[in-house]
Design a protein around this motif. Structure first.
Motif, PDB file in Angstrom:
ATOM      1  N   TYR A   1       0.826  -1.194   0.000  1.00 15.36           N
ATOM      2  CA  TYR A   1       0.000   0.000   0.000  1.00 15.36           C
ATOM      3  C   TYR A   1       0.870   1.258   0.000  1.00 15.36           C
ATOM      4  O   TYR A   1       1.770   1.415   0.829  1.00 15.36           O
ATOM      5  N   GLY A   2       0.631   2.143  -0.962  1.00  9.24           N
ATOM      6  CA  GLY A   2       1.260   3.449  -0.970  1.00  9.24           C
ATOM      7  C   GLY A   2       2.619   3.563  -1.640  1.00  9.24           C
ATOM      8  O   GLY A   2       3.156   4.663  -1.758  1.00  9.24           O
ATOM      9  N   ARG A   3       3.208   2.451  -2.100  1.00 10.21           N
ATOM     10  CA  ARG A   3       4.561   2.529  -2.679  1.00 10.21           C
ATOM     11  C   ARG A   3       4.587   3.348  -3.969  1.00 10.21           C
ATOM     12  O   ARG A   3       5.493   4.143  -4.183  1.00 10.21           O
TER      13      ARG A   3
ATOM     14  N   ALA B   1       2.517   5.713  -4.797  1.00 12.49           N
ATOM     15  CA  ALA B   1       2.289   7.100  -4.386  1.00 12.49           C
ATOM     16  C   ALA B   1       3.583   7.725  -3.867  1.00 12.49           C
ATOM     17  O   ALA B   1       3.861   8.896  -4.134  1.00 12.49           O
ATOM     18  N   GLN B   2       4.397   6.940  -3.152  1.00 13.58           N
ATOM     19  CA  GLN B   2       5.670   7.459  -2.641  1.00 13.58           C
ATOM     20  C   GLN B   2       6.596   7.860  -3.782  1.00 13.58           C
ATOM     21  O   GLN B   2       7.242   8.906  -3.729  1.00 13.58           O
ATOM     22  N   VAL B   3       6.670   7.027  -4.818  1.00 10.67           N
ATOM     23  CA  VAL B   3       7.522   7.345  -5.964  1.00 10.67           C
ATOM     24  C   VAL B   3       7.073   8.656  -6.600  1.00 10.67           C
ATOM     25  O   VAL B   3       7.888   9.552  -6.843  1.00 10.67           O
ATOM     26  N   THR B   4       5.784   8.788  -6.846  1.00  4.86           N
ATOM     27  CA  THR B   4       5.298   9.993  -7.504  1.00  4.86           C
ATOM     28  C   THR B   4       5.457  11.225  -6.613  1.00  4.86           C
ATOM     29  O   THR B   4       5.719  12.314  -7.108  1.00  4.86           O
ATOM     30  N   ARG B   5       5.347  11.039  -5.312  1.00  4.30           N
ATOM     31  CA  ARG B   5       5.547  12.152  -4.369  1.00  4.30           C
ATOM     32  C   ARG B   5       7.007  12.618  -4.390  1.00  4.30           C
ATOM     33  O   ARG B   5       7.285  13.819  -4.412  1.00  4.30           O
ATOM     34  N   VAL B   6       7.940  11.681  -4.406  1.00  5.81           N
ATOM     35  CA  VAL B   6       9.365  12.025  -4.461  1.00  5.81           C
ATOM     36  C   VAL B   6       9.677  12.784  -5.749  1.00  5.81           C
ATOM     37  O   VAL B   6      10.350  13.817  -5.729  1.00  5.81           O
ATOM     38  N   LEU B   7       9.180  12.276  -6.870  1.00  2.00           N
ATOM     39  CA  LEU B   7       9.438  12.948  -8.147  1.00  2.00           C
ATOM     40  C   LEU B   7       8.814  14.335  -8.179  1.00  2.00           C
ATOM     41  O   LEU B   7       9.460  15.318  -8.530  1.00  2.00           O
ATOM     42  N   GLY B   8       7.552  14.432  -7.815  1.00  2.00           N
ATOM     43  CA  GLY B   8       6.864  15.723  -7.820  1.00  2.00           C
ATOM     44  C   GLY B   8       7.505  16.719  -6.879  1.00  2.00           C
ATOM     45  O   GLY B   8       7.640  17.903  -7.207  1.00  2.00           O
ATOM     46  N   GLY B   9       7.928  16.244  -5.717  1.00  2.00           N
ATOM     47  CA  GLY B   9       8.571  17.109  -4.738  1.00  2.00           C
ATOM     48  C   GLY B   9       9.922  17.632  -5.198  1.00  2.00           C
ATOM     49  O   GLY B   9      10.443  18.601  -4.641  1.00  2.00           O
ATOM     50  N   ASN B  10      10.481  16.996  -6.219  1.00  8.37           N
ATOM     51  CA  ASN B  10      11.757  17.438  -6.771  1.00  8.37           C
ATOM     52  C   ASN B  10      11.586  18.039  -8.161  1.00  8.37           C
ATOM     53  O   ASN B  10      12.544  18.107  -8.933  1.00  8.37           O
ATOM     54  N   ASP B  11      10.366  18.447  -8.480  1.00  3.93           N
ATOM     55  CA  ASP B  11      10.050  19.136  -9.736  1.00  3.93           C
ATOM     56  C   ASP B  11      10.397  18.297 -10.977  1.00  3.93           C
ATOM     57  O   ASP B  11      10.872  18.812 -11.973  1.00  3.93           O
ATOM     58  N   ILE B  12      10.180  16.988 -10.864  1.00  2.00           N
ATOM     59  CA  ILE B  12      10.428  16.077 -11.980  1.00  2.00           C
ATOM     60  C   ILE B  12       9.074  15.626 -12.505  1.00  2.00           C
ATOM     61  O   ILE B  12       8.260  15.064 -11.764  1.00  2.00           O
ATOM     62  N   ASN B  13       8.852  15.863 -13.786  1.00  2.00           N
ATOM     63  CA  ASN B  13       7.573  15.570 -14.412  1.00  2.00           C
ATOM     64  C   ASN B  13       7.610  14.196 -15.083  1.00  2.00           C
ATOM     65  O   ASN B  13       8.567  13.882 -15.789  1.00  2.00           O
ATOM     66  N   ILE B  14       6.588  13.417 -14.882  1.00  2.00           N
ATOM     67  CA  ILE B  14       6.463  12.107 -15.533  1.00  2.00           C
ATOM     68  C   ILE B  14       5.881  12.325 -16.923  1.00  2.00           C
ATOM     69  O   ILE B  14       4.826  12.933 -17.070  1.00  2.00           O
TER      70      ILE B  14
END
Length: 143
Positions: free
Chosen positions: A14-16, A18-31
């Protein structure tokens, strides 16, 4: 003509994701594109992002198991048989496709297909010879 893809090994917990996307978004990295293949216990998240070197670094620092892989990004007309034509070119040259994923670009009326192939340089060469549009890293990362 190679594009760096980030692969992240994820336990099916659960939540793994979401953690990846949170780390990327928090570092201004766009998917830009993603694919996930999973089993009962784990998954492999494959990502094309705006800054793959930074994504690799921040995900690694956040405790994720991360790797990079070279792939090619091909622009294919959004019409029946468009993908089949490209696949036939690769088949005729005995170039094996390990996997692919795609998304539609409405603005250009084309699909962007990300290919992982065994013979990357040969695939690029044969596709270019056949006038298939292969995007550069900067074109893909800035989508």
């Amino acid at each position: 003509m190679k594009v760096k893809q980030i692969s992240v090994f994820l336990e099916n917990k659960y939540g793994r994701l979401a953690q990846v996307t949170r780390v990327l978004g928090g570092n201004d990295i766009n998917i830009r594109a993603l694919s996930i293949a999973d089993t009962t216990d784990f998954g492999i998240l494959r990502l094309i992002v705006s800054n793959p070197d930074e994504a690799y670094r921040v995900l690694k620092e956040s405790g994720f198991t991360v790797s990079t892989t070279d792939v090619i990004a091909v622009e294919i007309k959004d019409e029946p048989g468009g993908l089949a034509g490209v696949l036939e070119i690769l088949q005729q040259e005995n170039i094996n496709i390990e996997y692919l994923y795609a998304f539609l670009q409405k603005a250009t009326n084309a699909a962007l297909v990300v290919f992982r192939v065994e013979q990357l340089s040969e695939a690029v060469e044969v596709l270019q010879k056949n006038n298939v549009s292969i995007l550069t890293e900067s074109q893909v990362y800035s989508l």
